[in-house]
Motif scaffolding. Structure first.
Motif, PDB file in Angstrom:
ATOM      1  N   GLU A   6      29.438  12.307  50.280  1.00 53.75           N
ATOM      2  CA  GLU A   6      29.197  13.633  49.724  1.00 53.75           C
ATOM      3  C   GLU A   6      29.607  13.569  48.260  1.00 53.75           C
ATOM      4  N   PHE A   7      28.757  14.087  47.355  1.00 49.77           N
ATOM      5  CA  PHE A   7      29.118  14.011  45.944  1.00 49.77           C
ATOM      6  C   PHE A   7      28.507  15.141  45.132  1.00 49.77           C
ATOM      7  N   THR A   8      29.148  15.415  44.012  1.00 52.89           N
ATOM      8  CA  THR A   8      28.641  16.334  42.993  1.00 52.89           C
ATOM      9  C   THR A   8      28.903  15.710  41.629  1.00 52.89           C
ATOM     10  N   THR A   9      28.106  16.121  40.658  1.00 51.09           N
ATOM     11  CA  THR A   9      28.318  15.697  39.277  1.00 51.09           C
ATOM     12  C   THR A   9      28.530  16.939  38.423  1.00 51.09           C
ATOM     13  N   GLU A  10      29.274  16.773  37.359  1.00 56.83           N
ATOM     14  CA  GLU A  10      29.558  17.880  36.444  1.00 56.83           C
ATOM     15  C   GLU A  10      29.335  17.411  35.021  1.00 56.83           C
ATOM     16  N   PRO A  11      29.114  18.290  34.082  1.00 59.20           N
ATOM     17  CA  PRO A  11      29.250  19.742  34.157  1.00 59.20           C
ATOM     18  C   PRO A  11      28.046  20.394  34.836  1.00 59.20           C
ATOM     19  N   PHE A  12      28.312  21.556  35.434  1.00 61.46           N
ATOM     20  CA  PHE A  12      27.278  22.334  36.100  1.00 61.46           C
ATOM     21  C   PHE A  12      26.471  23.103  35.065  1.00 61.46           C
ATOM     22  N   ASP A  13      25.240  23.377  35.386  1.00 62.60           N
ATOM     23  CA  ASP A  13      24.383  24.259  34.604  1.00 62.60           C
ATOM     24  C   ASP A  13      23.645  25.110  35.623  1.00 62.60           C
ATOM     25  N   LEU A  14      23.916  26.387  35.640  1.00 61.03           N
ATOM     26  CA  LEU A  14      23.314  27.262  36.648  1.00 61.03           C
ATOM     27  C   LEU A  14      21.852  27.589  36.350  1.00 61.03           C
ATOM     28  N   ASP A  15      21.391  27.370  35.113  1.00 61.97           N
ATOM     29  CA  ASP A  15      20.006  27.673  34.767  1.00 61.97           C
ATOM     30  C   ASP A  15      19.035  26.573  35.181  1.00 61.97           C
ATOM     31  N   GLU A  16      19.435  25.326  35.000  1.00 57.28           N
ATOM     32  CA  GLU A  16      18.590  24.204  35.417  1.00 57.28           C
ATOM     33  C   GLU A  16      19.466  22.991  35.678  1.00 57.28           C
ATOM     34  N   ALA A  17      18.970  22.116  36.533  1.00 56.05           N
ATOM     35  CA  ALA A  17      19.749  20.927  36.878  1.00 56.05           C
ATOM     36  C   ALA A  17      19.872  20.014  35.658  1.00 56.05           C
ATOM     37  N   PRO A  18      21.094  19.627  35.310  1.00 51.57           N
ATOM     38  CA  PRO A  18      21.270  18.724  34.173  1.00 51.57           C
ATOM     39  C   PRO A  18      20.753  17.321  34.490  1.00 51.57           C
ATOM     40  N   ARG A  19      20.517  16.559  33.446  1.00 50.25           N
ATOM     41  CA  ARG A  19      19.950  15.219  33.596  1.00 50.25           C
ATOM     42  C   ARG A  19      20.801  14.357  34.532  1.00 50.25           C
ATOM     43  N   GLY A  39      21.152  19.134  47.355  1.00 50.34           N
ATOM     44  CA  GLY A  39      21.248  20.573  47.219  1.00 50.34           C
ATOM     45  C   GLY A  39      21.713  20.957  45.836  1.00 50.34           C
ATOM     46  N   PRO A  40      21.739  22.242  45.545  1.00 53.86           N
ATOM     47  CA  PRO A  40      22.110  22.692  44.206  1.00 53.86           C
ATOM     48  C   PRO A  40      23.588  22.474  43.869  1.00 53.86           C
ATOM     49  N   PHE A  41      24.445  22.402  44.871  1.00 51.99           N
ATOM     50  CA  PHE A  41      25.877  22.268  44.598  1.00 51.99           C
ATOM     51  C   PHE A  41      26.504  21.029  45.219  1.00 51.99           C
ATOM     52  N   GLY A  42      25.707  20.190  45.832  1.00 52.14           N
ATOM     53  CA  GLY A  42      26.238  18.977  46.420  1.00 52.14           C
ATOM     54  C   GLY A  42      25.151  18.198  47.125  1.00 52.14           C
ATOM     55  N   ASN A  43      25.439  16.943  47.356  1.00 54.24           N
ATOM     56  CA  ASN A  43      24.471  16.033  47.958  1.00 54.24           C
ATOM     57  C   ASN A  43      25.176  15.221  49.028  1.00 54.24           C
ATOM     58  N   THR A  44      24.450  14.868  50.079  1.00 55.63           N
ATOM     59  CA  THR A  44      25.008  14.009  51.109  1.00 55.63           C
ATOM     60  C   THR A  44      24.028  12.882  51.408  1.00 55.63           C
TER      61      THR A  44
END
Length: 83
Positions: A6-19, A39-44
């Motif tokens: 399970e992972f997420t990358t930052e920084p977040f951008d709520l308007d569009e997915a960052p590169r 998904g928009p807030f995490g991936n598995t």
């Protein structure tokens, strides 16, 4: 042994997915894994030890190169079988 990443990358951008988020998703979607959910807030992703460990390295390298300032990840054992 089977693993779930399970992972997420930052920084977040709520308007569009960052590169960096798009790059990380591409890594898991094109990898040789048994299951992937983005998904928009995490991936598995799920797979064997070798599959998941290889993907972790690629996610880290490529998302950091694409501008991520933080990558949060968790790996869990979810079953036996396969290598």
């Amino acid at each position: 042994m089977r693993l779930r990443l399970e992972f997420t990358t930052e920084p977040f951008d709520l308007d569009e997915a960052p590169r960096h988020a798009l790059v990380a998703r591409e890594v898991v979607q094109t990898a040789d894994l048994d299951a992937v959910d983005v998904g928009p807030f995490g991936n598995t992703a799920e797979g064997s030890v070798d599959q998941v460990v290889a993907v972790v390295g690629d996610v880290l390298r490529r998302s950091l190169d694409a501008g991520a300032t933080r990558v949060s990840l968790q790996v869990n054992v979810i079953g036996e079988g396969g290598r």
